[in-house]
Design a protein around this motif. Structure first.
Motif, PDB file in Angstrom:
ATOM      1  N   GLY A  82     -10.828  -6.983  -5.367  1.00 22.90           N
ATOM      2  CA  GLY A  82     -11.531  -6.594  -4.160  1.00 22.90           C
ATOM      3  C   GLY A  82     -10.535  -6.017  -3.171  1.00 22.90           C
ATOM      4  N   ALA A  83     -10.914  -5.942  -1.919  1.00 21.56           N
ATOM      5  CA  ALA A  83     -10.095  -5.299  -0.886  1.00 21.56           C
ATOM      6  C   ALA A  83      -8.694  -5.898  -0.785  1.00 21.56           C
ATOM      7  CB  ALA A  83     -10.806  -5.369   0.462  1.00 21.56           C
ATOM      8  N   GLN A  84      -8.589  -7.225  -0.760  1.00 24.79           N
ATOM      9  CA  GLN A  84      -7.272  -7.850  -0.615  1.00 24.79           C
ATOM     10  C   GLN A  84      -6.387  -7.541  -1.820  1.00 24.79           C
ATOM     11  OE1 GLN A  84      -6.830 -12.171  -1.041  1.00 24.79           O
ATOM     12  NE2 GLN A  84      -5.558 -12.158   0.812  1.00 24.79           N
ATOM     13  N   THR A  85      -6.920  -7.696  -3.007  1.00 28.20           N
ATOM     14  CA  THR A  85      -6.120  -7.449  -4.216  1.00 28.20           C
ATOM     15  C   THR A  85      -5.741  -5.981  -4.314  1.00 28.20           C
ATOM     16  OG1 THR A  85      -7.146  -9.331  -5.324  1.00 28.20           O
ATOM     17  CG2 THR A  85      -6.030  -7.723  -6.728  1.00 28.20           C
ATOM     18  N   TRP A  86      -6.661  -5.060  -4.005  1.00 19.92           N
ATOM     19  CA  TRP A  86      -6.321  -3.627  -4.005  1.00 19.92           C
ATOM     20  C   TRP A  86      -5.141  -3.363  -3.075  1.00 19.92           C
ATOM     21  CZ3 TRP A  86      -7.202  -0.233  -7.485  1.00 19.92           C
ATOM     22  CH2 TRP A  86      -8.416  -0.125  -8.154  1.00 19.92           C
ATOM     23  N   SER A  87      -5.200  -3.915  -1.879  1.00 17.63           N
ATOM     24  CA  SER A  87      -4.153  -3.671  -0.898  1.00 17.63           C
ATOM     25  C   SER A  87      -2.793  -4.119  -1.421  1.00 17.63           C
ATOM     26  CB  SER A  87      -4.487  -4.384   0.411  1.00 17.63           C
ATOM     27  OG  SER A  87      -3.504  -4.138   1.380  1.00 17.63           O
ATOM     28  N   PHE A  88      -2.743  -5.315  -1.974  1.00 14.89           N
ATOM     29  CA  PHE A  88      -1.489  -5.820  -2.509  1.00 14.89           C
ATOM     30  C   PHE A  88      -1.048  -5.021  -3.730  1.00 14.89           C
ATOM     31  CE2 PHE A  88      -2.315  -9.154   0.385  1.00 14.89           C
ATOM     32  CZ  PHE A  88      -1.158  -9.894   0.540  1.00 14.89           C
ATOM     33  N   LEU A  89      -1.980  -4.654  -4.612  1.00 15.97           N
ATOM     34  CA  LEU A  89      -1.628  -3.866  -5.799  1.00 15.97           C
ATOM     35  C   LEU A  89      -1.011  -2.523  -5.425  1.00 15.97           C
ATOM     36  CD1 LEU A  89      -4.572  -4.354  -8.331  1.00 15.97           C
ATOM     37  CD2 LEU A  89      -2.160  -4.926  -8.694  1.00 15.97           C
ATOM     38  N   VAL A  90      -1.644  -1.814  -4.494  1.00 18.23           N
ATOM     39  CA  VAL A  90      -1.122  -0.508  -4.070  1.00 18.23           C
ATOM     40  C   VAL A  90       0.286  -0.681  -3.520  1.00 18.23           C
ATOM     41  CG1 VAL A  90      -1.408   1.412  -2.448  1.00 18.23           C
ATOM     42  CG2 VAL A  90      -3.397   0.488  -3.635  1.00 18.23           C
ATOM     43  N   PHE A  91       0.458  -1.666  -2.654  1.00 24.48           N
ATOM     44  CA  PHE A  91       1.753  -1.903  -2.020  1.00 24.48           C
ATOM     45  C   PHE A  91       2.818  -2.267  -3.049  1.00 24.48           C
ATOM     46  CE2 PHE A  91       4.813  -4.701   0.086  1.00 24.48           C
ATOM     47  CZ  PHE A  91       5.209  -3.901   1.155  1.00 24.48           C
ATOM     48  N   TRP A  92       2.531  -3.261  -3.890  1.00 22.52           N
ATOM     49  CA  TRP A  92       3.524  -3.763  -4.845  1.00 22.52           C
ATOM     50  C   TRP A  92       3.836  -2.747  -5.935  1.00 22.52           C
ATOM     51  CZ3 TRP A  92       3.796  -9.577  -6.186  1.00 22.52           C
ATOM     52  CH2 TRP A  92       3.858 -10.333  -5.010  1.00 22.52           C
ATOM     53  N   ALA A  93       2.827  -2.075  -6.460  1.00 21.52           N
ATOM     54  CA  ALA A  93       3.052  -1.117  -7.542  1.00 21.52           C
ATOM     55  C   ALA A  93       3.915   0.046  -7.089  1.00 21.52           C
ATOM     56  CB  ALA A  93       1.729  -0.609  -8.093  1.00 21.52           C
ATOM     57  N   ASN A  94       3.799   0.429  -5.824  1.00 18.22           N
ATOM     58  CA  ASN A  94       4.543   1.564  -5.290  1.00 18.22           C
ATOM     59  C   ASN A  94       5.878   1.178  -4.656  1.00 18.22           C
ATOM     60  OD1 ASN A  94       2.936   4.172  -5.577  1.00 18.22           O
ATOM     61  ND2 ASN A  94       1.389   2.716  -4.881  1.00 18.22           N
ATOM     62  N   ALA A  95       6.184  -0.112  -4.642  1.00 22.24           N
ATOM     63  CA  ALA A  95       7.456  -0.581  -4.072  1.00 22.24           C
ATOM     64  C   ALA A  95       8.619  -0.225  -4.993  1.00 22.24           C
ATOM     65  CB  ALA A  95       7.399  -2.082  -3.827  1.00 22.24           C
ATOM     66  N   ALA A  96       9.738   0.062  -4.390  1.00 22.37           N
ATOM     67  CA  ALA A  96      10.921   0.498  -5.152  1.00 22.37           C
ATOM     68  C   ALA A  96      11.432  -0.561  -6.125  1.00 22.37           C
ATOM     69  CB  ALA A  96      12.029   0.895  -4.189  1.00 22.37           C
ATOM     70  N   ASP A  97      11.210  -1.856  -5.801  1.00 24.07           N
ATOM     71  CA  ASP A  97      11.775  -2.899  -6.641  1.00 24.07           C
ATOM     72  C   ASP A  97      10.727  -3.572  -7.552  1.00 24.07           C
ATOM     73  OD1 ASP A  97      10.617  -3.908  -4.357  1.00 24.07           O
ATOM     74  OD2 ASP A  97      12.164  -5.375  -3.960  1.00 24.07           O
ATOM     75  N   ALA A  98       9.626  -2.878  -7.842  1.00 28.10           N
ATOM     76  CA  ALA A  98       8.622  -3.393  -8.784  1.00 28.10           C
ATOM     77  C   ALA A  98       9.194  -3.317 -10.199  1.00 28.10           C
ATOM     78  CB  ALA A  98       7.352  -2.557  -8.674  1.00 28.10           C
ATOM     79  N   PRO A  99       8.817  -4.139 -11.123  1.00 26.93           N
ATOM     80  CA  PRO A  99       7.829  -5.217 -11.034  1.00 26.93           C
ATOM     81  C   PRO A  99       8.413  -6.469 -10.369  1.00 26.93           C
ATOM     82  CG  PRO A  99       8.701  -5.143 -13.249  1.00 26.93           C
ATOM     83  CD  PRO A  99       9.333  -4.004 -12.486  1.00 26.93           C
ATOM     84  N   PHE A 100       7.501  -7.321  -9.880  1.00 23.07           N
ATOM     85  CA  PHE A 100       7.907  -8.486  -9.108  1.00 23.07           C
ATOM     86  C   PHE A 100       7.897  -9.784  -9.891  1.00 23.07           C
ATOM     87  CE2 PHE A 100       6.739  -5.404  -5.940  1.00 23.07           C
ATOM     88  CZ  PHE A 100       7.814  -5.472  -5.134  1.00 23.07           C
ATOM     89  N   CYS A 101       6.949  -9.971 -10.783  1.00 21.48           N
ATOM     90  CA  CYS A 101       6.929 -11.215 -11.564  1.00 21.48           C
ATOM     91  C   CYS A 101       6.309 -10.961 -12.907  1.00 21.48           C
ATOM     92  CB  CYS A 101       6.198 -12.323 -10.838  1.00 21.48           C
ATOM     93  SG  CYS A 101       4.744 -11.903  -9.901  1.00 21.48           S
TER      94      CYS A 101
END
Length: 101
Positions: A82-101
């Protein structure tokens, strides 16, 4: 969480987005299909190295990866995107140091 900053507001895809199947962000759950599922699968692959086929089918593997991501992000774990998960996915997937876990 493993050192990633939390998004302050919902993130939107930009011109340098790592995944470009669609700009749509509907609520997804097991049984959903289409380009928004492909987008979510792509984001999960970048954010947590989920190893999902980006086939547009929200099946058990995508649901499990979604729950894994939600636990890692320390957000509501419900297996839906939903909205919260989309927001975090967009942010984390596009972060320079992904993947996170």
């Amino acid at each position: 969480m493993t050192g990633a900053a939390l998004p302050k507001k919902p993130a939107a895809p930009g011109p340098n987005d790592v995944c470009n199947y669609t700009d749509l962000r509907p609520t997804l759950r097991q049984g959903s299909s289409g380009s928004a599922v492909e987008q979510a699968q792509c984001y999960l692959n970048y954010a947590i190295n989920a190893g999902l086929d980006e086939d547009g089918d929200f099946g058990p593997a995508t649901a499990a990866a979604t729950r894994q991501f939600q636990r890692c992000a320390e957000i509501v774990v419900d297996g839906r995107i939903g909205a919260q998960t989309w927001s975090f996915l967009v942010f984390w997937a596009n972060a320079a140091d992904a993947p996170f876990c």
